[in-house]
Write a protein that holds these residues in place. Structure first.
Motif, mmCIF file in Angstrom:
data_model
loop_
_atom_site.group_PDB
_atom_site.id
_atom_site.type_symbol
_atom_site.label_atom_id
_atom_site.label_comp_id
_atom_site.label_asym_id
_atom_site.label_seq_id
_atom_site.Cartn_x
_atom_site.Cartn_y
_atom_site.Cartn_z
ATOM 1 N N THR A 186 0.804 -1.119 0.042
ATOM 2 C CA THR A 186 -0.135 0.069 -0.138
ATOM 3 C C THR A 186 0.850 1.116 0.000
ATOM 4 O OG1 THR A 186 -0.330 0.145 2.309
ATOM 5 C CG2 THR A 186 -1.805 -1.222 1.448
ATOM 6 N N ASP A 187 2.000 1.191 -0.404
ATOM 7 C CA ASP A 187 2.894 2.485 -0.439
ATOM 8 C C ASP A 187 2.440 3.342 -1.566
ATOM 9 O OD1 ASP A 187 4.526 2.150 1.613
ATOM 10 O OD2 ASP A 187 6.231 1.678 0.444
ATOM 11 N N VAL A 209 9.258 10.469 -7.927
ATOM 12 C CA VAL A 209 7.765 9.654 -7.908
ATOM 13 C C VAL A 209 7.467 9.708 -6.502
ATOM 14 C CG1 VAL A 209 6.963 7.512 -8.331
ATOM 15 C CG2 VAL A 209 8.949 8.441 -9.816
ATOM 16 N N GLY A 210 6.303 10.024 -6.250
ATOM 17 C CA GLY A 210 5.607 9.968 -4.936
ATOM 18 C C GLY A 210 5.158 8.526 -4.558
ATOM 19 N N ALA A 211 5.313 8.404 -3.065
ATOM 20 C CA ALA A 211 4.644 7.109 -2.492
ATOM 21 C C ALA A 211 3.963 7.687 -1.352
ATOM 22 C CB ALA A 211 5.807 6.309 -2.094
ATOM 23 N N ARG A 212 2.899 8.111 -1.722
ATOM 24 C CA ARG A 212 2.068 8.850 -0.444
ATOM 25 C C ARG A 212 1.788 7.945 0.747
ATOM 26 N NH1 ARG A 212 -3.923 9.079 -2.991
ATOM 27 N NH2 ARG A 212 -4.516 7.216 -2.734
ATOM 28 N N ASN A 213 1.774 6.847 0.627
ATOM 29 C CA ASN A 213 1.520 5.951 2.195
ATOM 30 C C ASN A 213 2.659 5.258 2.443
ATOM 31 O OD1 ASN A 213 -1.634 5.550 0.138
ATOM 32 N ND2 ASN A 213 -1.520 6.229 2.092
ATOM 33 N N ASP A 214 3.937 5.445 2.088
ATOM 34 C CA ASP A 214 5.014 5.303 2.806
ATOM 35 C C ASP A 214 4.997 5.609 4.256
ATOM 36 O OD1 ASP A 214 8.165 4.541 2.083
ATOM 37 O OD2 ASP A 214 7.981 5.820 3.755
ATOM 38 N N ASP A 215 5.694 4.338 5.201
ATOM 39 C CA ASP A 215 5.398 4.567 6.530
ATOM 40 C C ASP A 215 6.679 5.079 7.428
ATOM 41 O OD1 ASP A 215 2.588 3.756 6.368
ATOM 42 O OD2 ASP A 215 3.101 1.697 6.167
ATOM 43 N N ASP A 216 7.614 5.668 6.764
ATOM 44 C CA ASP A 216 8.858 5.866 7.563
ATOM 45 C C ASP A 216 8.318 6.822 8.223
ATOM 46 O OD1 ASP A 216 10.373 4.305 5.876
ATOM 47 O OD2 ASP A 216 11.345 6.061 4.718
ATOM 48 N N GLY A 217 8.735 6.581 9.757
ATOM 49 C CA GLY A 217 8.418 7.570 10.816
ATOM 50 C C GLY A 217 7.067 7.482 11.458
ATOM 51 N N TRP A 244 12.877 9.804 7.311
ATOM 52 C CA TRP A 244 14.027 9.191 7.647
ATOM 53 C C TRP A 244 15.216 9.462 6.738
ATOM 54 C CZ3 TRP A 244 11.996 3.478 8.870
ATOM 55 C CH2 TRP A 244 11.249 3.710 10.128
ATOM 56 N N PHE A 245 14.772 9.624 5.482
ATOM 57 C CA PHE A 245 15.975 9.697 4.469
ATOM 58 C C PHE A 245 16.031 10.734 3.620
ATOM 59 C CE2 PHE A 245 14.669 5.254 5.013
ATOM 60 C CZ PHE A 245 15.888 4.703 5.130
ATOM 61 N N GLY A 246 17.192 11.197 3.202
ATOM 62 C CA GLY A 246 17.294 12.203 2.081
ATOM 63 C C GLY A 246 17.791 13.772 3.057
ATOM 64 N N PHE A 248 15.978 15.263 5.011
ATOM 65 C CA PHE A 248 14.750 15.908 4.994
ATOM 66 C C PHE A 248 14.460 16.227 6.383
ATOM 67 C CE2 PHE A 248 9.983 16.082 5.055
ATOM 68 C CZ PHE A 248 9.783 17.294 4.186
ATOM 69 N N ASP A 249 14.383 17.623 6.702
ATOM 70 C CA ASP A 249 14.199 18.223 8.034
ATOM 71 C C ASP A 249 12.980 18.831 8.337
ATOM 72 O OD1 ASP A 249 14.700 20.594 6.966
ATOM 73 O OD2 ASP A 249 16.444 21.121 8.071
ATOM 74 N N GLY A 250 11.883 18.651 7.137
ATOM 75 C CA GLY A 250 10.546 19.178 7.453
ATOM 76 C C GLY A 250 9.743 18.221 8.373
ATOM 77 N N ALA A 251 9.167 18.611 9.158
ATOM 78 C CA ALA A 251 8.470 17.597 10.197
ATOM 79 C C ALA A 251 7.107 17.097 9.493
ATOM 80 C CB ALA A 251 7.910 18.594 11.575
ATOM 81 N N LEU A 252 7.246 15.661 9.410
ATOM 82 C CA LEU A 252 6.014 15.087 8.994
ATOM 83 C C LEU A 252 5.338 14.301 9.976
ATOM 84 C CD1 LEU A 252 7.517 13.288 5.604
ATOM 85 C CD2 LEU A 252 5.994 15.656 5.755
ATOM 86 N N ASP A 253 3.938 14.494 9.749
ATOM 87 C CA ASP A 253 3.012 13.701 10.992
ATOM 88 C C ASP A 253 2.752 12.334 10.346
ATOM 89 O OD1 ASP A 253 3.575 15.624 13.113
ATOM 90 O OD2 ASP A 253 2.145 16.949 11.907
ATOM 91 N N ASP A 254 1.908 11.636 10.968
ATOM 92 C CA ASP A 254 1.206 10.432 10.489
ATOM 93 C C ASP A 254 0.110 10.927 9.688
ATOM 94 O OD1 ASP A 254 2.836 9.174 12.345
ATOM 95 O OD2 ASP A 254 1.209 8.507 13.611
ATOM 96 N N LEU A 255 -0.072 10.385 8.728
ATOM 97 C CA LEU A 255 -1.299 10.304 7.556
ATOM 98 C C LEU A 255 -1.013 11.791 6.911
ATOM 99 C CD1 LEU A 255 -4.306 9.663 9.690
ATOM 100 C CD2 LEU A 255 -3.043 8.127 8.116
ATOM 101 N N ASP A 256 0.283 12.373 6.891
ATOM 102 C CA ASP A 256 0.592 13.640 5.814
ATOM 103 C C ASP A 256 0.626 13.274 4.537
ATOM 104 O OD1 ASP A 256 0.564 15.390 7.879
ATOM 105 O OD2 ASP A 256 2.769 15.560 7.880
ATOM 106 N N ARG A 257 0.919 11.857 4.033
ATOM 107 C CA ARG A 257 0.840 11.611 2.771
ATOM 108 C C ARG A 257 1.715 12.525 1.799
ATOM 109 N NH1 ARG A 257 -4.571 10.386 4.506
ATOM 110 N NH2 ARG A 257 -4.659 8.142 4.089
#
Length: 259
Positions: A186-187, A209-217, A244-246, A248-257
């Motif tokens: 489901t990524d 390429v986007g993977a909106r449902n990736d679960d990193d973090g 987690w990777f690249g 990237f220091d933007g703060a992502l929350d659960d379900l941000d997609r």
């Protein structure tokens, strides 16, 4: 003074609107609707096809001096339910359709196998002339593809002919195309695609390429993969950008997609 106009395309459910915009004022001068009943489109759409879910300019494919477009119909049923399709639409200067070529599981010279519910055509982006034959090539997302597991997603690189048919294709997924990124169920890799120029200086355009449902973090925080492409559409390498990777220091929350 001659009015300068820019042609924009607005994707809407089941239709496409071509807007002629005054570049100086930003006002719409005129518009042309393209649908199952308007604009000269003869593609034969069915209920629920979602024609216009994705759209991009592909330059002057047929050499008549008018820009042409590619339009996704992610719920087209050629070959089975919701396998999806892409229309190459050749335009007149007034935004009406001169002709169209459908690319699907059963049409347009496409030999990549689609399964039910793959949603081919959900996203589309031009890549320029990737293989050097003088014809623009495309990246097309199929975010519900099941290579490796449920709804992991895929991207097809389509090498086109001047008439909009497919000369050949290269699939990029969890199991094909030289891609070594780890996709989970489901990524939905391929939910979005965008050419990003030649990032690594090898004279080949690269692809995000986007993977909106990736679960990193955390659940469904999302991710973007930058794919460094070869001329044949396979992946030479990649960089994942996520919680987690690249770097990237933007703060992502659960379900941000993200992506």
């Amino acid at each position: 003074m001659r009015r300068i106009r820019q042609l924009l395309f607005l994707p809407l459910p089941a239709i496409l609107a071509a807007l002629f915009v005054n570049e100086a004022s930003g006002q719409v001068v005129s518009e042309q609707k393209i649908s199952d009943t308007a604009g000269g489109f003869g593609g034969g759409l069915d209920d629920g096809d979602s024609f216009g879910r994705s759209v991009t300019s592909i330059g002057d494919l047929d050499g008549d001096g008018v820009r042409d477009i590619a339009v996704g119909a992610r719920f087209d049923d050629d070959g089975g339910p919701n396998r999806g399709a892409l229309y190459i639409v050749l335009l007149h200067a007034d935004g009406t359709v001169k002709s169209e070529q459908k690319i699907s599981d059963t049409q347009g010279g496409f030999s990549g196998h689609l399964d039910d519910q793959d949603w081919f055509g959900h996203s589309v982006a031009p890549l320029g002339d990737l293989d050097g034959d003088g014809v623009v090539d495309l990246a097309v997302g199929s975010l519900e593809d099941d290579d490796g597991g449920l709804n992991r997603g895929a991207v097809f690189i389509l090498f086109l002919n001047h008439d909009g048919t497919v000369k050949s294709e290269q699939k990029i997924s969890d199991t094909e195309g030289g891609f070594t990124g780890v996709l989970d169920d489901t990524d939905r890799f391929g939910v979005s695609v965008q050419a990003v120029g030649d990032l690594d200086g090898d004279s080949v355009v690269d692809l995000a390429v986007g993977a909106r449902n990736d679960d990193d973090g955390g659940p469904d925080r999302g991710a973007v993969y930058v794919l460094f492409l070869n001329h044949d559409g396979t992946v030479a390498g990649h960089q994942k950008i996520s919680d987690w990777f690249g770097t990237f220091d933007g703060a992502l929350d659960d379900l941000d997609r993200f992506g």
